[in-house]
Design a protein around this motif. Structure first.
Motif, PDB file in Angstrom:
ATOM      1  N   ASN A  48       0.818  -1.215   0.000  1.00  0.00           N
ATOM      2  CA  ASN A  48       0.000   0.000   0.000  1.00  0.00           C
ATOM      3  C   ASN A  48       0.849   1.260   0.000  1.00  0.00           C
ATOM      4  OD1 ASN A  48      -2.578  -1.135  -0.147  1.00  0.00           O
ATOM      5  ND2 ASN A  48      -2.682  -1.457   2.074  1.00  0.00           N
ATOM      6  N   ALA A  49       1.984   1.233   0.712  1.00  0.00           N
ATOM      7  CA  ALA A  49       2.857   2.406   0.739  1.00  0.00           C
ATOM      8  C   ALA A  49       3.540   2.613  -0.610  1.00  0.00           C
ATOM      9  CB  ALA A  49       3.902   2.254   1.844  1.00  0.00           C
ATOM     10  N   LEU A  50       3.964   1.518  -1.252  1.00  0.00           N
ATOM     11  CA  LEU A  50       4.623   1.624  -2.551  1.00  0.00           C
ATOM     12  C   LEU A  50       3.670   2.129  -3.627  1.00  0.00           C
ATOM     13  CD1 LEU A  50       6.721  -1.670  -2.554  1.00  0.00           C
ATOM     14  CD2 LEU A  50       7.662   0.620  -2.914  1.00  0.00           C
ATOM     15  N   MET A  51       2.448   1.623  -3.624  1.00  0.00           N
ATOM     16  CA  MET A  51       1.507   1.917  -4.691  1.00  0.00           C
ATOM     17  C   MET A  51       0.522   3.041  -4.341  1.00  0.00           C
ATOM     18  SD  MET A  51       2.763  -0.550  -6.470  1.00  0.00           S
ATOM     19  CE  MET A  51       1.845  -1.230  -7.838  1.00  0.00           C
ATOM     20  N   ASP A  52       0.536   3.434  -3.060  1.00  0.00           N
ATOM     21  CA  ASP A  52      -0.461   4.372  -2.527  1.00  0.00           C
ATOM     22  C   ASP A  52      -1.873   3.831  -2.747  1.00  0.00           C
ATOM     23  OD1 ASP A  52      -1.099   6.657  -1.061  1.00  0.00           O
ATOM     24  OD2 ASP A  52      -1.500   7.833  -2.870  1.00  0.00           O
ATOM     25  N   TRP A  53      -2.019   2.556  -2.426  1.00  0.00           N
ATOM     26  CA  TRP A  53      -3.300   1.878  -2.520  1.00  0.00           C
ATOM     27  C   TRP A  53      -3.898   1.728  -1.122  1.00  0.00           C
ATOM     28  CZ3 TRP A  53      -1.718  -2.790  -6.148  1.00  0.00           C
ATOM     29  CH2 TRP A  53      -1.535  -2.313  -7.454  1.00  0.00           C
ATOM     30  N   HIS A  54      -5.064   1.088  -1.102  1.00  0.00           N
ATOM     31  CA  HIS A  54      -5.756   0.846   0.168  1.00  0.00           C
ATOM     32  C   HIS A  54      -6.317  -0.581   0.174  1.00  0.00           C
ATOM     33  CE1 HIS A  54      -5.380   5.081   1.289  1.00  0.00           C
ATOM     34  NE2 HIS A  54      -5.666   5.353   0.021  1.00  0.00           N
ATOM     35  N   LEU A  55      -5.453  -1.533  -0.152  1.00  0.00           N
ATOM     36  CA  LEU A  55      -5.865  -2.938  -0.161  1.00  0.00           C
ATOM     37  C   LEU A  55      -6.061  -3.430   1.258  1.00  0.00           C
ATOM     38  CD1 LEU A  55      -3.321  -4.469  -2.722  1.00  0.00           C
ATOM     39  CD2 LEU A  55      -5.564  -3.470  -3.208  1.00  0.00           C
ATOM     40  N   ASP A  56      -6.919  -4.451   1.405  1.00  0.00           N
ATOM     41  CA  ASP A  56      -6.969  -5.173   2.673  1.00  0.00           C
ATOM     42  C   ASP A  56      -6.360  -6.550   2.459  1.00  0.00           C
ATOM     43  OD1 ASP A  56      -8.929  -6.809   1.458  1.00  0.00           O
ATOM     44  OD2 ASP A  56     -10.585  -5.685   2.356  1.00  0.00           O
ATOM     45  N   MET A  57      -6.297  -7.353   3.504  1.00  0.00           N
ATOM     46  CA  MET A  57      -5.593  -8.631   3.415  1.00  0.00           C
ATOM     47  C   MET A  57      -6.239  -9.582   2.409  1.00  0.00           C
ATOM     48  SD  MET A  57      -2.832  -9.977   4.471  1.00  0.00           S
ATOM     49  CE  MET A  57      -2.449  -8.998   5.915  1.00  0.00           C
ATOM     50  N   SER A  58      -7.533  -9.548   2.293  1.00  0.00           N
ATOM     51  CA  SER A  58      -8.199 -10.426   1.332  1.00  0.00           C
ATOM     52  C   SER A  58      -7.820 -10.036  -0.099  1.00  0.00           C
ATOM     53  CB  SER A  58      -9.718 -10.383   1.516  1.00  0.00           C
ATOM     54  OG  SER A  58     -10.235  -9.088   1.251  1.00  0.00           O
TER      55      SER A  58
END
Length: 598
Positions: free
Chosen positions: A503-513
């Protein structure tokens, strides 16, 4: 951004280049590295492509972590179809090449076609040069890199083949500095294309989407790295620290896997190796100097790593550290995949000691276990395909078929010699070797859960499900890409640390799933490639010796045990009883476009 969304496409036949764009959707599905590599291999090849043909691409991939401040992230990934297994293959390598490629403004390079003369490809940001390389033909890997750097500068990243690649040895590797892309025979693929070397220098900055967010993660990650006791051990001894640990567990393979302990293991251990170290070295941008410049009787090397000590030490009965260092360097100079070369030599030695091969069969070589002088001569014969080396260049499985001997103790899966972690004691490794899409390696389903007593050693209970979690984890890690040695810090399965990194590299907001889905998607797509190329559940097996002969400590993985664990693994992935991903699974993983491969 931490990724460019573009590859450099090189057509060797026409000597042309162009930019190959990667969609945002592809990045979100596959991240980079291994993930985008297998996606591109699917898209760019047809069913039944000959690995040694103009139509088989070599795809060099970086990941979103390459070129950033994230520690332990200098590795790059190379993907192709293997001439040794005839299936999917990938390999990873540290050093400078991956970061220089990223700085040149590319996430990767796709090499298609075939040159009509030996060529050195030089990439300088947006410029690509095709340089004649006939003068490098026959040169060792270090001399080739020396010549290139004398002409183009000491700061270029290099990726080269040795004589083994030129002569299409089926397990020839790629070398960058003194590190290797060691499995799958990709040196032979580049050799067929007449690419002796690739060099790259980049001057572009990799700018993260959200620098503050990434910097916050990096500071926390570095703190964890510096404080972890396992990292301190890695910095002191490198991966060679595993030798005495596996000896203690009774899981150190020796003498072509006839035993899993080794007399005098302490003489070639990481602790013993420390006396030969003249400098600790790290890959570009890494804060952990796990590499060791060591000096033997005749040369120096980086390492040997644990797998090098296995391949040029225990498996061939060599207990002399000086000659082990020399053999480690020799395989690199020749461009031979070290694990496979060690497996081939060990098989020859067992055949020789059992009277199945004679000195006459082996060009006068005395191939008793431990005879390192004969080993060095045999490795050269293999690399140059001279005499018996021409047959052995095909690998031990094919050599056994050609010579008609030693089939019972060929230690291969899918035609490739197995790596140095015990599939008898380590049940997740048994599954990993059997089902691995690229052959029996230790880097897709890692052995650490059992070797470090997180789950019980030698116990098959729930190991199919655990192996699935490990396969998903490494699929993500190998697509980001960061070094698997960081498992000591970030853990052996997907967790918040890895999620935060992505998430830090891509500036995403993924969750574990979300992250689990990405890992499942990548590993399943590798499986689909092999199914397309004719592989089936019948190929998911282990060498006879592993299934029928117990170790000194009583470890064995029987047919029934292996079958049960593999079925559990298939079920955990959503594959049917034949190991084929179901249509429901492909839809869940957004892989509908590949349904025809099943």
């Amino acid at each position: 951004m931490s990724y460019w969304k573009r590859y450099l496409l090189i057509d060797l036949t026409s000597r042309t280049t162009e930019t190959y764009d990667i969609s945002q959707d592809t990045v979100e599905k596959f991240l980079g590295g291994n993930g985008i590599g297998v996606y591109l291999l699917h898209k760019l090849t047809k069913r039944g492509v000959d690995p040694l043909s103009p139509h088989n691409p070599v795809i060099i991939n970086t990941g979103p972590a390459n070129g950033t401040l994230v520690p332990m992230s200098s590795k790059f990934c190379v993907v192709s179809k293997s001439p040794q297994t005839n299936g999917f293959t990938k390999g990873f390598c540290g050093g400078t090449f991956g970061n220089e490629l990223k700085y040149a403004g590319y996430d990767g390079v796709i090499i298609m076609g075939c040159s009509d003369e030996w060529v050195h490809i030089h990439i300088e940001d947006d410029k690509v040069y095709f340089n004649p390389a006939d003068y490098l033909k026959g040169c060792t890997t270090s001399f080739t890199q020396k010549m290139i750097r004398e002409k183009f500068g000491r700061d270029v990243g290099c990726l080269v083949i040795g004589p083994a690649g030129e002569n299409l040895v089926k397990y020839a590797c790629l070398i960058s500095d003194l590190r290797a892309v060691g499995t799958g025979g990709m040196g032979a693929v580049l050799g067929y294309k007449k690419v002796k070397a690739i060099s790259v220098r980049g001057t572009k900055l990799v700018r993260p989407v959200n620098p503050e967010r990434l910097l916050t993660f990096v500071k926390e990650f570095e703190k964890a790295v510096y404080q972890h006791p396992g990292v301190k051990n890695l910095a002191m001894f490198g991966t060679a620290a595993g030798v005495l640990h596996l000896q203690h567990l009774g899981a150190l393979p020796s003498y072509n896997w006839q035993r899993e302990t080794f007399d005098d293991a302490e003489k070639i251990s990481g602790e013993a190796l420390r006396s030969k170290v003249i400098k600790d070295v790290a890959c570009m941008g890494c804060i952990v100097p796990c590499g060791k410049y060591t000096v033997g009787k005749e040369t120096f090397t980086v390492g040997p790593e644990y797998e090098g000590i296995f391949a040029m030490g225990t498996i061939i009965g060599n207990r002399d550290l000086d000659t082990l260092i020399d053999l480690d360097r020799l395989t690199d100079e020749l461009g031979l995949g070290q694990i496979q070369a060690g497996g081939v030599v060990a098989w020859v030695m067992e055949c020789y000691e059992k009277g199945l091969l004679s000195k006459d069969d082996l060009d006068g070589l005395d191939m008793k276990f431990g005879n390192t002088e004969s080993v060095a001569r045999l490795l050269k014969k293999i690399a140059y395909r001279e005499g018996i080396g021409d047959c052995l260049a095909e690998g031990s499985e094919r050599a056994s078929d050609i010579l008609g001997v030693g089939r019972d103790f060929v230690m291969t899966v899918k035609g490739m010699e197995i790596a140095g972690h015990s599939p008898r004691a380590v049940k997740t490794q048994a599954i990993g070797y059997a089902v691995s899409n690229r052959g029996p390696v230790h880097c897709d389903i890692r052995p650490g859960m059992e070797e470090n007593n997180i789950t019980p050693l030698g116990d098959p209970t729930n190991k199919g499900s655990v192996a699935k979690e490990l396969a998903v984890w490494t699929s993500v890690v190998n697509s980001i890409i960061y070094c698997l040695s960081a498992e000591r810090v970030v853990g052996l399965k997907l967790n918040d640390s890895i999620l935060n990194m992505v998430n830090a590299l891509m500036d995403w907001h993924l969750d574990m799933s979300d992250l689990n889905i990405i890992g499942e998607r990548i590993y399943t797509l590798e499986r689909l490639f092999n199914i397309r190329e004719g592989f089936s559940k019948n190929d998911d097996t282990l060498p006879r010796r592993i299934r029928e002969e117990a170790t000194e400590r009583g470890y064995i993985t029987t047919d029934d045990e292996l079958k049960s664990m593999i079925e559990e693994f298939y079920t955990a992935f959503g594959w049917d009883k034949d190991g084929v991903p179901t249509q429901e699974t492909l839809k869940r993983l957004s892989l509908e476009e590949f349904i025809h491969d099943t």
